[in-house]
Design an enzyme around this catalytic site. Structure first.
Site, PDB file in Angstrom:
ATOM      1  N   GLU A  56     -11.328  38.684  23.455  1.00 35.92           N
ATOM      2  CA  GLU A  56     -12.115  37.984  24.471  1.00 35.92           C
ATOM      3  C   GLU A  56     -11.543  36.593  24.732  1.00 35.92           C
ATOM      4  O   GLU A  56     -11.680  36.044  25.808  1.00 35.92           O
ATOM      5  CB  GLU A  56     -13.559  37.886  23.980  1.00 35.92           C
ATOM      6  CG  GLU A  56     -14.528  37.371  24.985  1.00 35.92           C
ATOM      7  CD  GLU A  56     -15.636  36.606  24.293  1.00 35.92           C
ATOM      8  OE1 GLU A  56     -16.729  37.145  24.170  1.00 35.92           O
ATOM      9  OE2 GLU A  56     -15.388  35.455  23.872  1.00 35.92           O
ATOM     10  N   GLU A  57     -10.876  36.029  23.747  1.00 34.03           N
ATOM     11  CA  GLU A  57     -10.331  34.679  23.883  1.00 34.03           C
ATOM     12  C   GLU A  57      -8.955  34.641  24.548  1.00 34.03           C
ATOM     13  O   GLU A  57      -8.407  33.567  24.774  1.00 34.03           O
ATOM     14  CB  GLU A  57     -10.222  34.003  22.508  1.00 34.03           C
ATOM     15  CG  GLU A  57     -11.543  33.792  21.795  1.00 34.03           C
ATOM     16  CD  GLU A  57     -12.426  32.740  22.459  1.00 34.03           C
ATOM     17  OE1 GLU A  57     -11.896  31.898  23.195  1.00 34.03           O
ATOM     18  OE2 GLU A  57     -13.646  32.786  22.253  1.00 34.03           O
ATOM     19  N   GLU A  66     -17.742  43.566  24.286  1.00 35.13           N
ATOM     20  CA  GLU A  66     -19.123  43.493  23.805  1.00 35.13           C
ATOM     21  C   GLU A  66     -19.913  44.787  24.054  1.00 35.13           C
ATOM     22  O   GLU A  66     -20.511  45.348  23.136  1.00 35.13           O
ATOM     23  CB  GLU A  66     -19.827  42.294  24.469  1.00 35.13           C
ATOM     24  CG  GLU A  66     -19.212  40.951  24.052  1.00 35.13           C
ATOM     25  CD  GLU A  66     -19.607  39.764  24.919  1.00 35.13           C
ATOM     26  OE1 GLU A  66     -19.744  39.948  26.144  1.00 35.13           O
ATOM     27  OE2 GLU A  66     -19.762  38.655  24.376  1.00 35.13           O
ATOM     28  N   ASP A 124     -14.524  29.334  16.650  1.00 33.64           N
ATOM     29  CA  ASP A 124     -14.165  30.506  17.467  1.00 33.64           C
ATOM     30  C   ASP A 124     -12.647  30.682  17.536  1.00 33.64           C
ATOM     31  O   ASP A 124     -12.142  31.799  17.506  1.00 33.64           O
ATOM     32  CB  ASP A 124     -14.798  30.504  18.853  1.00 33.64           C
ATOM     33  CG  ASP A 124     -14.881  29.149  19.487  1.00 33.64           C
ATOM     34  OD1 ASP A 124     -14.360  28.178  18.903  1.00 33.64           O
ATOM     35  OD2 ASP A 124     -15.465  29.046  20.578  1.00 33.64           O
ATOM     36  N   ASP A 147      -5.272  20.843   5.677  1.00 33.61           N
ATOM     37  CA  ASP A 147      -5.224  21.689   6.874  1.00 33.61           C
ATOM     38  C   ASP A 147      -5.950  21.022   8.023  1.00 33.61           C
ATOM     39  O   ASP A 147      -6.864  20.238   7.809  1.00 33.61           O
ATOM     40  CB  ASP A 147      -5.924  23.029   6.615  1.00 33.61           C
ATOM     41  CG  ASP A 147      -5.240  23.810   5.532  1.00 33.61           C
ATOM     42  OD1 ASP A 147      -5.941  24.360   4.680  1.00 33.61           O
ATOM     43  OD2 ASP A 147      -4.000  23.840   5.547  1.00 33.61           O
ATOM     44  N   LEU A 191     -15.702  35.756  17.992  1.00 34.42           N
ATOM     45  CA  LEU A 191     -16.932  35.057  17.623  1.00 34.42           C
ATOM     46  C   LEU A 191     -17.958  35.187  18.742  1.00 34.42           C
ATOM     47  O   LEU A 191     -17.762  34.657  19.833  1.00 34.42           O
ATOM     48  CB  LEU A 191     -16.652  33.593  17.329  1.00 34.42           C
ATOM     49  CG  LEU A 191     -17.652  33.141  16.265  1.00 34.42           C
ATOM     50  CD1 LEU A 191     -16.960  32.911  14.958  1.00 34.42           C
ATOM     51  CD2 LEU A 191     -18.408  31.960  16.705  1.00 34.42           C
ATOM     52  N   ASP A 192     -18.986  35.929  18.463  1.00 30.54           N
ATOM     53  CA  ASP A 192     -20.027  36.165  19.452  1.00 30.54           C
ATOM     54  C   ASP A 192     -21.197  35.225  19.166  1.00 30.54           C
ATOM     55  O   ASP A 192     -21.632  35.107  18.017  1.00 30.54           O
ATOM     56  CB  ASP A 192     -20.491  37.625  19.373  1.00 30.54           C
ATOM     57  CG  ASP A 192     -21.609  37.913  20.347  1.00 30.54           C
ATOM     58  OD1 ASP A 192     -21.405  37.707  21.557  1.00 30.54           O
ATOM     59  OD2 ASP A 192     -22.698  38.307  19.899  1.00 30.54           O
ATOM     60  N   ASP A 216     -14.182  40.724  20.101  1.00 34.28           N
ATOM     61  CA  ASP A 216     -14.820  39.450  20.431  1.00 34.28           C
ATOM     62  C   ASP A 216     -14.878  38.719  19.088  1.00 34.28           C
ATOM     63  O   ASP A 216     -15.720  39.043  18.247  1.00 34.28           O
ATOM     64  CB  ASP A 216     -16.231  39.703  20.985  1.00 34.28           C
ATOM     65  CG  ASP A 216     -16.985  38.409  21.258  1.00 34.28           C
ATOM     66  OD1 ASP A 216     -16.446  37.322  20.965  1.00 34.28           O
ATOM     67  OD2 ASP A 216     -18.130  38.488  21.757  1.00 34.28           O
TER      68      ASP A 216
HETATM   69  P1  AHG Z   1     -19.705  34.624  23.381  1.00 31.51           P
HETATM   70  O1  AHG Z   1     -20.182  33.580  22.415  1.00 31.51           O
HETATM   71  O2  AHG Z   1     -18.801  35.639  22.754  1.00 31.51           O
HETATM   72  O3  AHG Z   1     -19.121  34.031  24.641  1.00 31.51           O
HETATM   73  O4  AHG Z   1     -20.944  35.523  23.829  1.00 31.51           O
HETATM   74  C1  AHG Z   1     -22.166  34.920  24.184  1.00 31.51           C
HETATM   75  C2  AHG Z   1     -22.981  35.943  24.867  1.00 31.51           C
HETATM   76  C3  AHG Z   1     -23.830  36.825  23.977  1.00 31.51           C
HETATM   77  O5  AHG Z   1     -23.610  36.758  22.620  1.00 31.51           O
HETATM   78  C4  AHG Z   1     -25.243  36.457  24.307  1.00 31.51           C
HETATM   79  O6  AHG Z   1     -26.018  37.600  24.334  1.00 31.51           O
HETATM   80  C5  AHG Z   1     -25.156  35.785  25.637  1.00 31.51           C
HETATM   81  O7  AHG Z   1     -23.847  35.297  25.758  1.00 31.51           O
HETATM   82  C6  AHG Z   1     -26.123  34.664  25.799  1.00 31.51           C
HETATM   83  O8  AHG Z   1     -26.060  34.210  27.098  1.00 31.51           O
HETATM   84  P2  AHG Z   1     -27.137  33.176  27.707  1.00 31.51           P
HETATM   85  O9  AHG Z   1     -26.891  31.887  27.008  1.00 31.51           O
HETATM   86  O10 AHG Z   1     -26.774  33.149  29.166  1.00 31.51           O
HETATM   87  O11 AHG Z   1     -28.496  33.742  27.468  1.00 31.51           O
HETATM   88 MN    MN Z   2     -19.667  37.551  22.836  1.00 32.03          MN
HETATM   89 MN    MN Z   3     -16.882  35.293  21.833  1.00 32.40          MN
END
Ligand code: AHG
Ligand code: MN
Ligand code: MN
Length: 336
Positions: A95-96, A281, A72, A66, A119-120, A117
C-alpha cells in the site's frame, strides 16, 4: 489417550496444514513463516511506539545509534526486508508503494505474489490505539521471471492465503489458507504465536455496526436509510444496535468476526469509489471473513469476484455477519 498438545505454535500449525497436501513443496509454508517473523519484528517496534518521545523521534539518533523511522515506514521496510530474499516470491505490492515491488534478480523465480498493507490504522499510532498489518497471497499466473501486474491483479477468490496481525491489548496473527480461519496470540515472553482461536466462526447476525458516521451527510439516501433503520425498531427510536468504530479496519473487522455485526466503508461524496483498497485491505479481509462463514460485498457484488483494474483501486465495503450484510444489500439495491 493422547490429548491435543496444549501449546500449538503457529509454525507447527502451518506445517501440519501443509502435511495434509501431499503435493506441497514447502514454498508456500516458507512464505507464511516469513510473515510470522515480520509480524514479530513489527510488534517489537509497535510496543515501543509510546517511548518515541523519550527515545527520540524520526530523524533523530536513538540510543542504539539507529535512526528512528516512522512506524508505518518501518513496517513497510520490515516486510520487504523479511520477504524479498525468500526465493518463493516473484513480486510484491505494498500500500505504501506506487507500483509493483520487484524482487532482485538473484532471488527471482518464486511461485507467489505477496500483497500487503504494512500498517493499517496509522492515524491511531500516536494515541496508543489498535493498529494492524494485512497480507494477501496469490499464485502467479505468468510462467517465470519477474512477476507482472497480471500476477497481482487477480480476483480475490484466487487468493491462496490471507490474514492480518492485530496489535491490540495483545498481538494476534489471524489467517486463512482456505481451510477455515485460525487465530494465534503472541506470548511475548517466549516470542511465539500460540493457537488461541481455532476455526473461528462469525455469528450469523450481530447487533453492532461499525462505520464512520461523521460522513453521514456525504452518503447517498439508501445508505442513510439503512443506518437510520439500525437505530429504530418498528419506526420508533430505540437502541437495537450499538455503534463501535475504531478507525482501524483490522480492529473493527476483528471485533466483527468475534462478536458479529457489520463493518462498512461506503462510497461518499468525498470518496465516490469508496476509500478502502481492494488489493491491500478488502480482498484479504473478505477472504478471512468468508472463510469464517461471513459475507463481504461492495453493496451489489461479492468482493472476492471483483476483477481488479489497478493496484490501488478503492471500493466500498460491507462486511461481517451474513444476515447483516444481506440486509444492508437490500437497502442499497432499493428493495427496502
Ligand atoms: P491506513 O492506515 O492503512 O491508510 O488505513 C486506514 C483506513 C482503515 O484502517 C480505516 O478503516 C479507515 O482508513 C478509517 O478511515 P476514516 O478515518 O475516514 O474513518
Ligand atoms: Mn489500511
Ligand atoms: Mn496502511
Amino acid at each position: 489417550m493422547i490429548t491435543k498438545p496444549k501449546f500449538m505454535t503457529l509454525e507447527r500449525f502451518i506445517r501440519e496444514q501443509e502435511e495434509s497436501f501431499p503435493k506441497a513443496t514447502g514454498e508456500f509454508t516458507a512464505v507464511l513463516f516469513g510473515m510470522t517473523l515480520a509480524a514479530k519484528l513489527v510488534w517489537r517496534e509497535v510496543s515501543k511506539a509510546g517511548l518515541v518521545n523519550i527515545l527520540g523521534t524520526t530523524e533523530q539518533i536513538n540510543f542504539t545509534g539507529d535512526i528512528l523511522k516512522k512506524l508505518d515506514l518501518f513496517a513497510d521496510e520490515t516486510l520487504y526486508k523479511t520477504m524479498y530474499y525468500s526465493g518463493h516470491l516473484c513480486a510484491m505490492a505494498s500500500e505504501e508503494s506506487k507500483g509493483l515491488i520487484q524482487i532482485p534478480d538473484k532471488y527471482i523465480g518464486g511461485k507467489y505474489v505477496l500483497i500487503y498493507d504494512p500498517l493499517d490504522g496509522s492515524s491511531n499510532i500516536d494515541a496508543n490505539i489498535t493498529i494492524g498489518t494485512i497480507f494477501s497471497m496469490f499464485k502467479r499466473v505468468t510462467d517465470s521471471g519477474h512477476g507482472t501486474l497480471e500476477d497481482c491483479l487477480q480476483p480475490g477468490y484466487r487468493q491462496v492465503a490471507a490474514g492480518y496481525i492485530i496489535y491490540g491489548t495483545s498481538t494476534m496473527f489471524v489467517y486463512t489458507t482456505g481451510q477455515g480461519v485460525h487465530g494465534f496470540t503472541l506470548d511475548p515472553s517466549v516470542g511465539e504465536f500460540l493457537l488461541s482461536h481455532e476455526n473461528i466462526r462469525i455469528p450469523q447476525r450481530g447487533k453492532t455496526y461499525s462505520v464512520n458516521e461523521g460522513n453521514f451527510n456525504l452518503w447517498d439516501d439508501r445508505i442513510k436509510k439503512y443506518i437510520q433503520y439500525l437505530k429504530e425498531i418498528n419506526g420508533k427510536p430505540d437502541h437495537p444496535h450499538s455503534l463501535r468504530y475504531i478507525g482501524t479496519m483490522v480492529g473493527d473487522i476483528h471485533r466483527t468476526l468475534l462478536y458479529g455485526g457489520i463493518f462498512m466503508y461506503p462510497a461518499d461524496k468525498k470518496n465516490p469509489n469508496g476509500k478502502l483498497r481492494l488489493m491491500y485491505e478488502c480482498n484479504p479481509m473478505a477472504f478471512v471473513v468468508e472463510q469464517a462463514g461471513g459475507k463481504a460485498s461492495n453493496g451489489f457484488q461479492r468482493i472476492l469476484d471483483i476483477k481488479p483494474t489497478s493496484l490501488h483501486q478503492q471500493i466500498p465495503i460491507f462486511i461481517g455477519s451474513p444476515v447483516n450484510v444481506t440486509l444492508c444489500e437490500e437497502f442499497l439495491s432499493g428493495k427496502r
